[in-house]
Motif scaffolding. Structure first.
Motif, PDB file in Angstrom:
ATOM      1  N   ALA A   1       0.828  -1.207   0.000  1.00 46.40           N
ATOM      2  CA  ALA A   1       0.000   0.000   0.000  1.00 46.40           C
ATOM      3  C   ALA A   1       0.865   1.260   0.000  1.00 46.40           C
ATOM      4  O   ALA A   1       0.591   2.213  -0.740  1.00 46.40           O
ATOM      5  CB  ALA A   1      -0.927  -0.008   1.206  1.00 46.40           C
TER       6      ALA A   1
ATOM      7  N   TYR B   1      -8.558   0.407  -8.240  1.00 45.65           N
ATOM      8  CA  TYR B   1      -8.142  -0.325  -7.040  1.00 45.65           C
ATOM      9  C   TYR B   1      -6.635  -0.530  -6.993  1.00 45.65           C
ATOM     10  O   TYR B   1      -6.156  -1.558  -6.508  1.00 45.65           O
ATOM     11  CB  TYR B   1      -8.851  -1.686  -6.993  1.00 45.65           C
ATOM     12  CG  TYR B   1     -10.330  -1.571  -6.800  1.00 45.65           C
ATOM     13  CD1 TYR B   1     -10.846  -1.213  -5.570  1.00 45.65           C
ATOM     14  CD2 TYR B   1     -11.210  -1.814  -7.846  1.00 45.65           C
ATOM     15  CE1 TYR B   1     -12.215  -1.095  -5.380  1.00 45.65           C
ATOM     16  CE2 TYR B   1     -12.573  -1.705  -7.671  1.00 45.65           C
ATOM     17  CZ  TYR B   1     -13.069  -1.348  -6.433  1.00 45.65           C
ATOM     18  OH  TYR B   1     -14.420  -1.232  -6.250  1.00 45.65           O
TER      19      TYR B   1
ATOM     20  N   ILE C   1      -4.136   0.772  -5.180  1.00 47.97           N
ATOM     21  CA  ILE C   1      -3.539   0.574  -3.857  1.00 47.97           C
ATOM     22  C   ILE C   1      -3.991  -0.758  -3.263  1.00 47.97           C
ATOM     23  O   ILE C   1      -3.177  -1.494  -2.697  1.00 47.97           O
ATOM     24  CB  ILE C   1      -3.879   1.757  -2.928  1.00 47.97           C
ATOM     25  CG1 ILE C   1      -3.186   3.024  -3.438  1.00 47.97           C
ATOM     26  CG2 ILE C   1      -3.463   1.457  -1.488  1.00 47.97           C
ATOM     27  CD1 ILE C   1      -3.526   4.277  -2.679  1.00 47.97           C
ATOM     28  N   GLU C   2      -5.258  -1.087  -3.409  1.00 56.15           N
ATOM     29  CA  GLU C   2      -5.771  -2.330  -2.842  1.00 56.15           C
ATOM     30  C   GLU C   2      -5.137  -3.555  -3.499  1.00 56.15           C
ATOM     31  O   GLU C   2      -4.773  -4.524  -2.821  1.00 56.15           O
ATOM     32  CB  GLU C   2      -7.290  -2.390  -2.977  1.00 56.15           C
ATOM     33  CG  GLU C   2      -8.028  -1.390  -2.113  1.00 56.15           C
ATOM     34  CD  GLU C   2      -8.153  -0.006  -2.739  1.00 56.15           C
ATOM     35  OE1 GLU C   2      -7.605   0.215  -3.845  1.00 56.15           O
ATOM     36  OE2 GLU C   2      -8.789   0.859  -2.125  1.00 56.15           O
ATOM     37  N   ILE C   3      -5.001  -3.529  -4.819  1.00 54.26           N
ATOM     38  CA  ILE C   3      -4.388  -4.656  -5.525  1.00 54.26           C
ATOM     39  C   ILE C   3      -2.911  -4.766  -5.163  1.00 54.26           C
ATOM     40  O   ILE C   3      -2.398  -5.873  -4.929  1.00 54.26           O
ATOM     41  CB  ILE C   3      -4.589  -4.510  -7.051  1.00 54.26           C
ATOM     42  CG1 ILE C   3      -6.063  -4.675  -7.391  1.00 54.26           C
ATOM     43  CG2 ILE C   3      -3.751  -5.533  -7.813  1.00 54.26           C
ATOM     44  CD1 ILE C   3      -6.420  -4.325  -8.816  1.00 54.26           C
TER      45      ILE C   3
ATOM     46  N   ALA D   1      -1.564  -3.839  -2.362  1.00 53.19           N
ATOM     47  CA  ALA D   1      -1.523  -4.346  -0.991  1.00 53.19           C
ATOM     48  C   ALA D   1      -1.782  -5.851  -0.973  1.00 53.19           C
ATOM     49  O   ALA D   1      -1.123  -6.596  -0.231  1.00 53.19           O
ATOM     50  CB  ALA D   1      -2.544  -3.615  -0.127  1.00 53.19           C
ATOM     51  N   PHE D   2      -2.706  -6.319  -1.799  1.00 51.31           N
ATOM     52  CA  PHE D   2      -3.003  -7.757  -1.858  1.00 51.31           C
ATOM     53  C   PHE D   2      -1.808  -8.536  -2.399  1.00 51.31           C
ATOM     54  O   PHE D   2      -1.497  -9.625  -1.895  1.00 51.31           O
ATOM     55  CB  PHE D   2      -4.251  -8.003  -2.708  1.00 51.31           C
ATOM     56  CG  PHE D   2      -4.663  -9.441  -2.759  1.00 51.31           C
ATOM     57  CD1 PHE D   2      -5.192 -10.059  -1.643  1.00 51.31           C
ATOM     58  CD2 PHE D   2      -4.519 -10.180  -3.919  1.00 51.31           C
ATOM     59  CE1 PHE D   2      -5.571 -11.394  -1.679  1.00 51.31           C
ATOM     60  CE2 PHE D   2      -4.890 -11.509  -3.973  1.00 51.31           C
ATOM     61  CZ  PHE D   2      -5.426 -12.122  -2.847  1.00 51.31           C
TER      62      PHE D   2
END
Length: 142
Positions: A18, A36, A38-40, A42-43
């Motif tokens: 992130a 998405y 930042i979310e991807i 982070a994942f």
């Protein structure tokens, strides 16, 4: 099998993904639709923290630092792959390519273009320091 190192590695590198995505955002071209992003990222960090760093932890502090940097590099490579394939799919739905082979080779070109954007001191420093910190914390947990 969940271990403390895998759980801590997943959490540390989730945060790394992130933070790294947030650092990269200003370097991307004007008008980029992030969605998405930042979310991807982070994942991807979470998965690599679990599978890469979690597996490599527990062999001493020095090895944990090296494994942290290795995990950070792995996260960057996977993020480049995921986002370049995503861009290629978007462009292919707009009929920008003549065939599937042209689209696949274009994905590598897109990945190189994105990779060039990452070659700034701030971004490279974030990757290096984040990898060291994530490795150190995960090594302590192991």
């Amino acid at each position: 099998m969940p271990t403390a190192a895998k759980i801590v590695g997943a959490i540390c590198f989730l945060m790394f993904g992130a933070i790294a995505a947030t650092t990269v955002k200003p370097e991307l071209p004007e008008g980029t639709q992030f969605g998405y992003f930042i979310e991807i990222s982070a994942f991807i960090g979470l998965l690599n923290g679990w599978f890469v760093m979690g597996r490599l932890a527990g062999h001493g502090y020095r090895d944990a630092l090296g494994a942290g940097v290795r995990t950070a590099i792995t996260i960057v490579i996977w993020a480049l792959i995921v986002f370049s394939i995503n861009k290629m799919i978007i462009l292919s739905t707009q009929l920008r390519y003549d065939g599937p082979m042209e689209a696949v080779t274009a994905a590598f070109g897109i990945m190189l273009d994105y990779g060039k954007l990452l070659l700034t001191p701030a971004i490279l420093g974030t990757f290096f320091v984040g990898g060291l910190m994530g490795g150190a914390v995960t090594g302590q947990a192991a």
